[in-house]
Structure formats: structure tokens, C-alpha cells
Motif scaffolding. Sequence first.
Motif, PDB file in Angstrom:
ATOM      1  N   SER A   1      39.281  -4.224 -31.140  1.00 54.27           N
ATOM      2  CA  SER A   1      38.274  -5.258 -30.910  1.00 54.27           C
ATOM      3  C   SER A   1      37.689  -5.248 -29.503  1.00 54.27           C
ATOM      4  O   SER A   1      36.764  -5.990 -29.235  1.00 54.27           O
ATOM      5  CB  SER A   1      38.877  -6.625 -31.197  1.00 54.27           C
ATOM      6  N   SER A   2      38.227  -4.423 -28.606  1.00 52.66           N
ATOM      7  CA  SER A   2      37.767  -4.508 -27.228  1.00 52.66           C
ATOM      8  C   SER A   2      36.581  -3.583 -26.967  1.00 52.66           C
ATOM      9  O   SER A   2      36.725  -2.358 -26.898  1.00 52.66           O
ATOM     10  CB  SER A   2      38.922  -4.163 -26.291  1.00 52.66           C
ATOM     11  N   LEU A   3      35.409  -4.169 -26.807  1.00 54.06           N
ATOM     12  CA  LEU A   3      34.208  -3.387 -26.525  1.00 54.06           C
ATOM     13  C   LEU A   3      34.171  -2.994 -25.059  1.00 54.06           C
ATOM     14  O   LEU A   3      34.677  -3.716 -24.196  1.00 54.06           O
ATOM     15  CB  LEU A   3      32.951  -4.202 -26.826  1.00 54.06           C
ATOM     16  N   ASN A   4      33.556  -1.879 -24.779  1.00 53.49           N
ATOM     17  CA  ASN A   4      33.204  -1.534 -23.406  1.00 53.49           C
ATOM     18  C   ASN A   4      32.347  -2.669 -22.842  1.00 53.49           C
ATOM     19  O   ASN A   4      31.560  -3.294 -23.559  1.00 53.49           O
ATOM     20  CB  ASN A   4      32.442  -0.210 -23.413  1.00 53.49           C
ATOM     21  N   LEU A   5      32.517  -2.917 -21.547  1.00 52.02           N
ATOM     22  CA  LEU A   5      31.803  -4.029 -20.900  1.00 52.02           C
ATOM     23  C   LEU A   5      30.290  -3.932 -21.120  1.00 52.02           C
ATOM     24  O   LEU A   5      29.630  -4.904 -21.524  1.00 52.02           O
ATOM     25  CB  LEU A   5      32.130  -4.008 -19.399  1.00 52.02           C
ATOM     26  N   ALA A   6      29.723  -2.755 -20.862  1.00 52.14           N
ATOM     27  CA  ALA A   6      28.262  -2.606 -20.998  1.00 52.14           C
ATOM     28  C   ALA A   6      27.838  -2.725 -22.459  1.00 52.14           C
ATOM     29  O   ALA A   6      26.737  -3.206 -22.756  1.00 52.14           O
ATOM     30  CB  ALA A   6      27.813  -1.273 -20.418  1.00 52.14           C
ATOM     31  N   ALA A   7      28.715  -2.317 -23.382  1.00 57.88           N
ATOM     32  CA  ALA A   7      28.386  -2.430 -24.805  1.00 57.88           C
ATOM     33  C   ALA A   7      28.335  -3.903 -25.207  1.00 57.88           C
ATOM     34  O   ALA A   7      27.466  -4.325 -25.984  1.00 57.88           O
ATOM     35  CB  ALA A   7      29.423  -1.680 -25.639  1.00 57.88           C
ATOM     36  N   ALA A   8      29.263  -4.696 -24.665  1.00 61.80           N
ATOM     37  CA  ALA A   8      29.260  -6.135 -24.959  1.00 61.80           C
ATOM     38  C   ALA A   8      28.010  -6.789 -24.381  1.00 61.80           C
ATOM     39  O   ALA A   8      27.351  -7.606 -25.047  1.00 61.80           O
ATOM     40  CB  ALA A   8      30.525  -6.778 -24.390  1.00 61.80           C
ATOM     41  N   VAL A   9      27.667  -6.416 -23.154  1.00 58.47           N
ATOM     42  CA  VAL A   9      26.440  -6.953 -22.551  1.00 58.47           C
ATOM     43  C   VAL A   9      25.228  -6.532 -23.387  1.00 58.47           C
ATOM     44  O   VAL A   9      24.311  -7.325 -23.640  1.00 58.47           O
ATOM     45  CB  VAL A   9      26.293  -6.477 -21.092  1.00 58.47           C
ATOM     46  N   GLN A  10      25.241  -5.276 -23.859  1.00 55.03           N
ATOM     47  CA  GLN A  10      24.121  -4.780 -24.664  1.00 55.03           C
ATOM     48  C   GLN A  10      23.904  -5.649 -25.904  1.00 55.03           C
ATOM     49  O   GLN A  10      22.785  -6.045 -26.218  1.00 55.03           O
ATOM     50  CB  GLN A  10      24.394  -3.327 -25.074  1.00 55.03           C
ATOM     51  N   VAL A  11      24.981  -5.952 -26.610  1.00 54.65           N
ATOM     52  CA  VAL A  11      24.855  -6.743 -27.846  1.00 54.65           C
ATOM     53  C   VAL A  11      24.311  -8.137 -27.534  1.00 54.65           C
ATOM     54  O   VAL A  11      23.386  -8.616 -28.193  1.00 54.65           O
ATOM     55  CB  VAL A  11      26.218  -6.847 -28.560  1.00 54.65           C
ATOM     56  N   LEU A  12      24.842  -8.772 -26.514  1.00 51.93           N
ATOM     57  CA  LEU A  12      24.395 -10.140 -26.225  1.00 51.93           C
ATOM     58  C   LEU A  12      22.990 -10.154 -25.636  1.00 51.93           C
ATOM     59  O   LEU A  12      22.179 -11.029 -25.964  1.00 51.93           O
ATOM     60  CB  LEU A  12      25.419 -10.852 -25.344  1.00 51.93           C
TER      61      LEU A  12
END
Lengths: 248, 248
Positions: free
Chosen positions: A144-155
Motif C-alpha cells: 500500500s505504500s506509494l512513492n512520495l511523488a506518485a502519491a502527490v501525482q494522484v492527489l
Amino acid sequence: MLERIRIVLIQTSHPGNIGAVARAMKNMGLEDLALVAPRCEFRCADAISRASGADTLLAGAKLFENLEDAVANCSLVVGASARSRTLPWPMQSPRQFGAALPEELAMPDNRVALVFGREDSGLTNAELQRCHAHVQIPANPDFSSLNLAAAVQVLAYECRLAWLENEPTPINKEPQDDDWDHPPASHADLERFFAHLERTLIVVGFHDPTTPRQLMARLRRLYLRARPDQLEINILRGILGAIEKKTR
Amino acid sequence: MLERIRIVLIQTSHPGNIGAVARAMKNMGLEDLALVAPRCEFRCADAISRASGADTLLAGAKLFENLEDAVANCSLVVGASARSRTLPWPMQSPRQFGAALPEELAMPDNRVALVFGREDSGLTNAELQRCHAHVQIPANPDFSSLNLAAAVQVLAYECRLAWLENEPTPINKEPQDDDWDHPPASHADLERFFAHLERTLIVVGFHDPTTPRQLMARLRRLYLRARPDQLEINILRGILGAIEKKTR
């Protein structure tokens, strides 16, 4: 609208991640990057390479010592959290978060902060409890742990979609709730209220900071959920002042 | 459904990007990775590091010499494209792409391929013309080129949302208020709290019922908005009790 959404990164370790966040933000039209106590030199080759042309965001990134200062002027603070907590907090999906943005940002002075934690350990409970709500990207429970930039990308993508859906053509607009009588309290106002509340609860003998249990966390959750406006915070602080005076 | 969605990367240059794609896929529950003529050694330290635990996808990645072979058994082939083309082609937004998936994959033998091009030049016209449709991530027109893994992240996220919305199991639903730790306070509890609050405000000299102005109305609106639960009301009433005791 997008210019009033701030991405806050807390204690990021890898400069490449900060560069990749800058790129994801600029791709989606976000520009306001705040770094809280980064654990790396972020204006380096690795960050600039991953920013891939978004280095103006790196150059313009604002540095803060703590979360408090980074979100002081924000009317809504939302923390990205993968973990479920012992104390349930208002939770949103990224889509629900996006859907609420146009109304939240209808008032021109309102600002939204999206807060992301450390690569290895996310946000602390204290940080999560400074947020009005938590947003969780629905991920594979086994990984469940996304890469930081990937999480920012989704939001950031959900922010952009919300903005695009609300773009011009104001003739077609539904009536909105922007006729509230007072602007929302800022994060700094709220924190001053919580500090005052805690002092008062100690004075009246209801709260023992050596055995706090979850008292302040529960009160934070309650008041943050209500999104108090400036007058309401003034009233609440007036009440606390009257109690102090009476018990002196 | 998710197991029948294949991510196809054409001539990727950077092993780190392939690793990051593997991570983004596994985060969203996708597992089928196909590489067409990669321009790098992708089972290397950089890829494994960026995969961050998703290296089973790297190990299981299927290698093809051309797009043709990589999508041979797919019923729907969609190409990710940032450019608008001289020859108009059916275009979808990522959300439209996701919305169409459940019907597309309702037949158990159907498979979907999502095709991503080179980091520097995307998909060729010949490749784009092998696709049923093109999907474009809505990006800042002045800075529209997403990192490869970021683009995969957005589309994989839409795949997952489409899957979750069609799943029967309640664990996958949008966050709901029914996992709150305490049941909501009843109307009667709330009214008892408001009566108690008003008495206490009179005691501490903050409220004068002969000139009430809007005080109680404003406090009601604030607390009702928060929809307090039973424990929260108990805490608030406990605080009022402590104040009364202290001022007696």
C-alpha cells in the motif's frame, strides 16, 4: 484555484523525490511547494534532474521548521495517510477531496494544504491530529505504500480534475454555500484556541497532561470537524477567558 | 478484473522508470507488465531500488520485440498520448477509460492493454494507430509531459477505482462514517448538552440571557455541524461539570 493549493512535504530524505514532486505538481498546474525540515540538500543535481524542467518550483520552495508554520495561513489542512488510526478521523478518498475543493476555495482568501509525511514512516500522530481530515489513496492492501511523488501525482491529478470541472462558464453554476457569514478560522487561530483550551482544562481540573489519554485528540477531532469560522473561534476563546477569570 | 489489464512500455530508456512503474502497478493491484524492446538492462539495482518491493513484477515482466506481439491477445488496446494528432482518433480521459473497463472486462477472456511510449518521444504514429483509442491525462498545457511512472500511476489509479466501484465487498467502498468509534449523540443528548452549556455560560458571566444576541444560536450551529458522537458529548458535559465545580 490551483494557486491556492499548497503541497507540504515533511522531512523528505531523498532529493530525487522532491524533484519528482515538483514535476508532478507543475504537470498538474500546482506551484506552491513547502518543505518542512527536509533531511537532504534538495537543490542538487538529482532533484533538478527528476524535476525535469520544473526547477522553478524547487527554487521557489518555501522552507519551514515545523508543520505548524507551513500551514499557518491555510483554512483547510488535509493529511495524506496510508495507515488507519486508533482514533478514527474524518477520512476522504482522493476523489472526495477533489470534489470538495471548488467550494472550499470559492472564498478568495481560503487556502488548502495537502500534507505528505516521510518516505519511511509517513506522518506522526501529532501531525495527523493537526489536520481537518485525512485522505487515503485506495491502494493494494498487500502493498500500500506509494512513492512520495506518485502519491502527490494522484492527489494533484484530482485537484486538476476538480478545477477543470469547475472552470469558467459561470452561467451553468449551481447556487453555492459561499454566503457563509464569516471566513474560516486559520490554522494558526485554531492552534491558539487548542492551546488555550488545554490550559483551561488543566485549570478546572478536567485534564491532567501527565495522563492525557486521548482527551485533546478527541477535542481536536471534534472542533476540526466543524471547521470553525473566525467569529466562532473568537466566541470559544471568549468563553475560555471568562472561565479563567471566574476561577482565578 | 485487474489481473487482465496489461501495462505495455515501449523502448524505455531508464531502468529506474521501469522499477517505478512496477511499484505504481503493484500499489494499484496490477501485475501484468510487458516490455517492448527496452533500451536498458532493467533487472538492475536502480530498477529494483525504485520498485521498492515490487521486484516480482520486474522478474515476471514479459519481453516482446514489438507492440504487435505484446498486445496480440488483448481485446482493447489504449495508447497513452500527450500529443494531439493530425488524424483525429477516439480520445478518452483517464476517467472515461476507467469507467469503460468493467463492461470491457465483463467477458472473462477479454484483456485490456494500456500502452506507454518512450520517455523522450512517446508513441509513434504507427503505434498510436494500432490502438482502439487514445487516453490523455489532462495536464498543464505549458508543462504537459509526465514522468513515465507518474503517467502509469494515474491510469492504474483509475483502473483501481473502476474496479473498486464495481466490487461487491464493503471493505473497498469509499470511506464511510459507519466505522466511527462511537455512535452519534441523540437529539435528546444534544439538547441536554446545550442546556448545560447555557447554564455554565451564565455562571461564568459570559452569557446574559436578557441580551442573548446570537450566542447560543452560533454555538448550536457550531456543535451541530460537527455531529458529535456520544463519547464527545460525555466529554463536553464532563468539562462543563468541572467548570461548575471549580467556580462554586
